[in-house]
Design an enzyme around this catalytic site. Structure first.
Site, PDB file in Angstrom:
ATOM      1  N   LYS A 179     -10.917  19.593 -16.942  1.00  0.00           N
ATOM      2  CA  LYS A 179     -11.955  18.780 -16.286  1.00  0.00           C
ATOM      3  C   LYS A 179     -11.326  17.649 -15.484  1.00  0.00           C
ATOM      4  CE  LYS A 179     -14.273  15.344 -18.616  1.00  0.00           C
ATOM      5  NZ  LYS A 179     -14.187  14.119 -17.806  1.00  0.00           N
ATOM      6  N   ASN A 180     -10.378  16.952 -16.110  1.00  0.00           N
ATOM      7  CA  ASN A 180      -9.834  15.769 -15.439  1.00  0.00           C
ATOM      8  C   ASN A 180      -8.870  16.102 -14.309  1.00  0.00           C
ATOM      9  OD1 ASN A 180     -11.398  14.241 -17.079  1.00  0.00           O
ATOM     10  ND2 ASN A 180      -9.723  13.431 -18.343  1.00  0.00           N
ATOM     11  N   CYS A 228     -19.496   8.054 -19.107  1.00  0.00           N
ATOM     12  CA  CYS A 228     -19.605   7.731 -20.535  1.00  0.00           C
ATOM     13  C   CYS A 228     -19.570   6.220 -20.722  1.00  0.00           C
ATOM     14  CB  CYS A 228     -18.420   8.325 -21.299  1.00  0.00           C
ATOM     15  SG  CYS A 228     -18.606  10.055 -21.715  1.00  0.00           S
ATOM     16  N   ARG A 260     -15.250  -0.346 -17.933  1.00  0.00           N
ATOM     17  CA  ARG A 260     -14.695   0.589 -16.936  1.00  0.00           C
ATOM     18  C   ARG A 260     -14.929   0.152 -15.500  1.00  0.00           C
ATOM     19  NH1 ARG A 260     -15.585   6.725 -18.765  1.00  0.00           N
ATOM     20  NH2 ARG A 260     -13.489   7.005 -18.001  1.00  0.00           N
ATOM     21  N   ASP A 269      -8.524  10.263 -25.076  1.00  0.00           N
ATOM     22  CA  ASP A 269      -9.534  11.327 -25.105  1.00  0.00           C
ATOM     23  C   ASP A 269      -9.415  12.224 -26.341  1.00  0.00           C
ATOM     24  OD1 ASP A 269     -10.645  10.407 -22.790  1.00  0.00           O
ATOM     25  OD2 ASP A 269      -9.877  12.004 -21.498  1.00  0.00           O
ATOM     26  N   ARG A 302     -20.693  17.986 -20.428  1.00  0.00           N
ATOM     27  CA  ARG A 302     -19.896  17.438 -19.330  1.00  0.00           C
ATOM     28  C   ARG A 302     -18.458  17.945 -19.398  1.00  0.00           C
ATOM     29  NH1 ARG A 302     -19.137  11.847 -19.722  1.00  0.00           N
ATOM     30  NH2 ARG A 302     -17.712  12.429 -18.091  1.00  0.00           N
TER      31      ARG A 302
HETATM   32  C1  UD1 Z   1      -9.532   8.975 -16.850  1.00  0.00           C
HETATM   33  C2  UD1 Z   1     -10.142  10.200 -17.479  1.00  0.00           C
HETATM   34  C3  UD1 Z   1     -10.700   9.860 -18.840  1.00  0.00           C
HETATM   35  C4  UD1 Z   1      -9.644   9.198 -19.712  1.00  0.00           C
HETATM   36  C5  UD1 Z   1      -8.981   8.035 -18.985  1.00  0.00           C
HETATM   37  C6  UD1 Z   1      -7.794   7.447 -19.732  1.00  0.00           C
HETATM   38  C7  UD1 Z   1     -10.880  11.460 -15.561  1.00  0.00           C
HETATM   39  C8  UD1 Z   1     -12.015  12.021 -14.789  1.00  0.00           C
HETATM   40  N1  UD1 Z   1     -11.188  10.697 -16.622  1.00  0.00           N
HETATM   41  O1  UD1 Z   1     -10.585   8.040 -16.690  1.00  0.00           O
HETATM   42  O2  UD1 Z   1     -11.158  11.075 -19.455  1.00  0.00           O
HETATM   43  O3  UD1 Z   1     -10.238   8.718 -20.893  1.00  0.00           O
HETATM   44  O4  UD1 Z   1      -8.503   8.461 -17.698  1.00  0.00           O
HETATM   45  O5  UD1 Z   1      -6.861   8.423 -20.024  1.00  0.00           O
HETATM   46  O6  UD1 Z   1      -9.728  11.728 -15.256  1.00  0.00           O
HETATM   47  N2  UD1 Z   1      -9.702   0.062 -15.582  1.00  0.00           N
HETATM   48  C9  UD1 Z   1      -9.920  -1.151 -14.991  1.00  0.00           C
HETATM   49  N3  UD1 Z   1     -10.073  -1.198 -13.634  1.00  0.00           N
HETATM   50  C10 UD1 Z   1     -10.005  -0.083 -12.848  1.00  0.00           C
HETATM   51  C11 UD1 Z   1      -9.779   1.160 -13.472  1.00  0.00           C
HETATM   52  C12 UD1 Z   1      -9.626   1.205 -14.847  1.00  0.00           C
HETATM   53  O7  UD1 Z   1      -9.985  -2.177 -15.671  1.00  0.00           O
HETATM   54  O8  UD1 Z   1     -10.154  -0.185 -11.626  1.00  0.00           O
HETATM   55  C13 UD1 Z   1      -9.549   0.136 -17.049  1.00  0.00           C
HETATM   56  C14 UD1 Z   1     -10.678   0.929 -17.693  1.00  0.00           C
HETATM   57  O9  UD1 Z   1     -11.809   0.133 -17.920  1.00  0.00           O
HETATM   58  C15 UD1 Z   1     -10.044   1.407 -18.959  1.00  0.00           C
HETATM   59  C16 UD1 Z   1      -8.586   1.624 -18.550  1.00  0.00           C
HETATM   60  O10 UD1 Z   1      -8.386   0.865 -17.371  1.00  0.00           O
HETATM   61  O11 UD1 Z   1     -10.100   0.434 -19.962  1.00  0.00           O
HETATM   62  C17 UD1 Z   1      -8.228   3.073 -18.298  1.00  0.00           C
HETATM   63  O12 UD1 Z   1      -8.985   3.572 -17.234  1.00  0.00           O
HETATM   64  P1  UD1 Z   1      -8.478   4.726 -16.267  1.00  0.00           P
HETATM   65  O13 UD1 Z   1      -7.093   5.113 -16.609  1.00  0.00           O
HETATM   66  O14 UD1 Z   1      -8.793   4.323 -14.885  1.00  0.00           O
HETATM   67  O15 UD1 Z   1      -9.456   5.895 -16.689  1.00  0.00           O
HETATM   68  P2  UD1 Z   1     -10.392   6.758 -15.771  1.00  0.00           P
HETATM   69  O16 UD1 Z   1      -9.649   7.160 -14.535  1.00  0.00           O
HETATM   70  O17 UD1 Z   1     -11.714   6.128 -15.648  1.00  0.00           O
END
Ligand code: UD1
Length: 419
Positions: free
Chosen positions: A22-23, A117, A122, A306, A398
């Site tokens: 998925k990711n 989620c 986030r 995850d 999902r």
């Molecule tokens: C992706 C994955 C998700 C997984 C996560 C961490 C996808 C579609 N989803 O989510 O399944 O749980 O990586 O391995 O690939 N953050 C900020 N600012 C930002 C972006 C992120 O503060 O602009 C924080 C988030 O709130 C969170 C942390 O960084 O606490 C990790 O987020 P991130 O690595 O960006 O995860 P996702 O890309 O949302």
């Protein structure tokens, strides 16, 4: 309303094939926006999130077609909008992946802040800082972000405050068509980032270093569509690995890259399960009694956040104390209350959880509070006494393709019913 009914007690035995990740597929579908010729994808998991991002692309005038299961064709030559409807964007955080490709292809984007989620705040500040460094001008109002590129996209050196998976992918996509060289420092190293870089490079991009914390992207003028096979879903595979260990089962998980599963394999062995690795398969044999372990979630190659809920379900029925520290998300313990409802003995303080095992789980009504929490409920149900009834299945839909069929084939007593 639909529910999953799981009757616990069966040992899982047999072979299960992992679906595409998925990711990996979500950012790759977003990247296909940049192709001036069509793309073709194999091993696409048929998930609700894939349908959602496909709808997002269609709303931009792009042709998305699935002629058969697990195959997707995308033709972005007909793109005519940079403004997807906000209801599609609100549904899923990964919709935000279209921002980078839209900026690269159309020079602008107007999109709603993302949903997904409810695991913590986030924010998308790291994505936005990256875009600004490439010369994007941002305006935020009423939940919308309007992004323009008055002087085009220009390569830059960007240091991420945190190795965000989504930000690394989004900025990497925009940089692929920027003028000059972009260097991403403290970039995320997840296998899904390597998959995206491989697809971009097949499209004609020049991305080097994906899978390390420094990624170098030399911008090119144009990207073509490409054929690409989606990598296996390491989180789905990991969920079945834990199911095998918890039920004292013997399961071969096919279509897995064992090097992506290192932290989980280490923890399963530490807990007492037998794990045999092959080139693209893993066999997990549960020995009947598991020991408590400690896990700290970290960006790749650390233990994946995850998999945190699923391994916690295993800890609940393991002998002795276990501990989980969640460092990636600030609010990812919603499954604790549901597991405790089934008889688990888990206490939390800040970002840590203590699990006192082994607990005798008894089936009851629980909710899938998020995608992986839903998987944890299924795992707990597989070993609980009696019937576990899991609601809010849209979360599970999902991210898990054919989960009921796959588990039934392994001998689980699980069915989806309308109640
Ligand atoms: C992706 C994955 C998700 C997984 C996560 C961490 C996808 C579609 N989803 O989510 O399944 O749980 O990586 O391995 O690939 N953050 C900020 N600012 C930002 C972006 C992120 O503060 O602009 C924080 C988030 O709130 C969170 C942390 O960084 O606490 C990790 O987020 P991130 O690595 O960006 O995860 P996702 O890309 O949302």
């Amino acid at each position: 309303m639909e529910k999953l009914i799981v009757k616990g007690g069966n040992r899982l035995v047999g072979t299960v094939k992992t679906s595409g990740a998925k990711n990996a597929v979500l950012p790759i579908i977003a990247a296909s926006i940049m192709g001036v010729t069509p793309s073709h994808f194999d091993e696409v998991p048929m998930l609700e999130d894939v349908r959602t991002i496909s709808e997002v692309l269609k709303s931009l005038g792009i042709k998305v077609e699935s002629k058969e299961k697990n195959v997707l064709d995308i033709d972005s030559t007909t793109i005519n909008s940079y403004e997807p409807p906000c209801e599609l964007m609100r549904n899923m955080r990964a919709s935000f992946f279209i921002m980078g490709p839209l900026l690269a292809r159309m020079g602008k984007a107007r999109i709603h802040m993302p949903g997904g989620c409810a695991i913590g705040a986030r924010p998308v500040d790291i994505h936005l800082k990256g875009f600004e460094a490439l010369g994007v001008v941002l305006k935020q109002e009423d939940g919308f972000i309007e992004a323009t590129t008055p002087n085009g996209l220009k390569g830059a050196t960007i240091y991420f405050d945190f190795p965000s998976v989504g930000a690394t992918e989004n900025v990497m996509m925009a940089a692929a068509l920027a003028e000059g060289v972009t260097i991403l420092e403290n970039a995320a190293e997840e296998p899904e980032i390597v998959a995206l870089a491989n697809y971009l490079n097949k499209m004609g991009a020049k991305v080097r270093g994906a899978g390390t914390d420094v990624i170098r992207i030399e911008g090119v003028k144009e990207l073509r569509g490409a054929d690409y096979t989606i990598i296996p879903d390491r989180i789905e595979a990991g969920t079945y690995m834990i199911a095998a260990a918890m039920t004292g089962g013997d399961v071969i998980i096919d279509n897995v890259l064992p090097e992506h599963q290192k932290p989980l394999i280490a923890k399963l062995r530490e807990a007492g399960a037998i794990v045999e690795e092959d080139i693209d398969k893993v066999r997990v044999i549960g020995t009947g009694s598991l020991k408590g372990v400690s896990v700290k979630t970290l960006p790749y190659p650390g233990f994946p956040t995850d998999m945190q809920a699923q391994i916690m379900a295993m800890m609940v029925v393991s002998e002795g104390n276990s501990r989980v520290t969640e460092t990636v998300f600030e609010n990812r313990f919603m499954h604790v209350a549901e597991l405790n409802r089934m008889g688990a003995k888990i206490t939390t303080a800040d970002r840590s959880a203590n699990i006192e095992g082994p607990a005798k789980l008894v089936g009851c009504d629980v909710r899938a509070t998020d995608l992986r929490a839903g998987a944890a409920m299924i795992l707990a149900g597989l070993v609980a006494e009696g019937e576990t009834r899991i609601g809010d299945l849209f979360h599970i839909d999902r991210g898990y393709e054919d989960i009921v069929e796959k588990l039934r084939n392994l001998g689980a007593d699980i069915e989806r019913v309308d109640v």
